[in-house]
Design a protein around this motif. Structure first.
Motif, PDB file in Angstrom:
ATOM      1  N   ILE A 199     -10.562   0.728   1.265  1.00  0.00           N
ATOM      2  CA  ILE A 199      -9.565   0.077   0.398  1.00  0.00           C
ATOM      3  C   ILE A 199      -9.892  -1.408   0.278  1.00  0.00           C
ATOM      4  O   ILE A 199      -9.891  -1.968  -0.823  1.00  0.00           O
ATOM      5  CB  ILE A 199      -8.135   0.298   0.947  1.00  0.00           C
ATOM      6  CG1 ILE A 199      -7.772   1.787   0.880  1.00  0.00           C
ATOM      7  CG2 ILE A 199      -7.122  -0.547   0.176  1.00  0.00           C
ATOM      8  CD1 ILE A 199      -6.500   2.148   1.630  1.00  0.00           C
ATOM      9  N   ILE A 230      -8.428   5.450  -5.596  1.00  0.00           N
ATOM     10  CA  ILE A 230      -7.657   4.238  -5.331  1.00  0.00           C
ATOM     11  C   ILE A 230      -7.254   3.631  -6.662  1.00  0.00           C
ATOM     12  O   ILE A 230      -8.059   3.570  -7.591  1.00  0.00           O
ATOM     13  CB  ILE A 230      -8.498   3.215  -4.524  1.00  0.00           C
ATOM     14  CG1 ILE A 230      -8.981   3.827  -3.209  1.00  0.00           C
ATOM     15  CG2 ILE A 230      -7.679   1.951  -4.257  1.00  0.00           C
ATOM     16  CD1 ILE A 230      -9.987   2.961  -2.471  1.00  0.00           C
ATOM     17  N   ALA A 288      -3.469   4.772  -2.718  1.00  0.00           N
ATOM     18  CA  ALA A 288      -4.699   5.338  -2.159  1.00  0.00           C
ATOM     19  C   ALA A 288      -4.420   6.708  -1.553  1.00  0.00           C
ATOM     20  O   ALA A 288      -3.291   6.999  -1.151  1.00  0.00           O
ATOM     21  CB  ALA A 288      -5.265   4.399  -1.092  1.00  0.00           C
ATOM     22  N   LEU A 305       0.840  -1.196   0.000  1.00  0.00           N
ATOM     23  CA  LEU A 305       0.000   0.000   0.000  1.00  0.00           C
ATOM     24  C   LEU A 305       0.876   1.247   0.000  1.00  0.00           C
ATOM     25  O   LEU A 305       1.780   1.384   0.829  1.00  0.00           O
ATOM     26  CB  LEU A 305      -0.914   0.009   1.229  1.00  0.00           C
ATOM     27  CG  LEU A 305      -1.814   1.236   1.416  1.00  0.00           C
ATOM     28  CD1 LEU A 305      -2.778   1.389   0.247  1.00  0.00           C
ATOM     29  CD2 LEU A 305      -2.579   1.130   2.730  1.00  0.00           C
TER      30      LEU A 305
END
Length: 180
Positions: free
Chosen positions: A38, A15, A29, A7
């Motif tokens: 998410i 996203i 994100a 991430l």
């Protein structure tokens, strides 16, 4: 969801999911996006992610199995690429009414061509191993950046003006380029 991913948070607004050439998943994100959101997004895209990971891993295996080209053969194709791409670039530049700087022939892993802000062009020598229309598409694509230095609708209109059937070559490159 049991898919492993990395991430990265940033100032972006949405996203995004990226699957690299080895099948590793990266999720980008916004800083403000909650982990639950998410996770929901990834669940919605789970089938696409799994398909993409599988395809990239298969392609990675094919790349490993591919025979390594002898250096003398690579040198021959690099020289051929310099000649052919130089000629095709000159031809299309005259038709399109654009100028360009230096042409470099390289062996990039993920790009077939690029155009710098000052008009220098880089091409991958492996283009000479592909169908001529594909090579011409890359040339037209890079020269179109001399008019539009982005991939906006205006850019694609320039490409379509000089190569109305560019989409079939773009698709061919997406579908088959990894074999080179």
């Amino acid at each position: 969801m049991d898919i492993e991913y990395h991430l990265i948070r940033s100032d972006r607004r949405s996203i995004g999911i990226e699957v690299d050439r080895e099948g590793k998943v990266t999720v980008r994100a916004p800083y403000s996006c909650e982990k639950k959101r998410i996770d929901r997004f990834l669940l919605e895209k789970e089938n696409w992610i799994r398909q993409k990971v599988k395809l990239q891993k298969e392609n990675a295996m094919k790349r490993q199995e591919k025979r390594e080209m002898p250096e003398a053969e690579k040198k021959y194709y690099r020289n051929l690429a310099r000649e052919v791409l130089g000629a095709r670039t000159g031809y299309y530049a005259r038709k399109m009414g654009v100028t360009y700087g230096r042409i470099s022939i390289r062996e990039q892993k993920t790009r077939w061509g690029s155009c710098s802000s000052v008009g220098n062009l880089n091409y991958n020598w492996k283009l000479v191993l592909m169908p001529p229309g594909v090579l011409d598409y890359v040339v037209v694509h890079e020269l179109a950046h001399r008019r539009e230095m982005n991939h906006s609708a205006a850019f694609w209109k320039v490409v379509a003006t000089w190569m109305p059937d560019y989409k079939k070559y773009r698709k061919w490159l997406r579908d088959n380029g990894n074999q080179f």
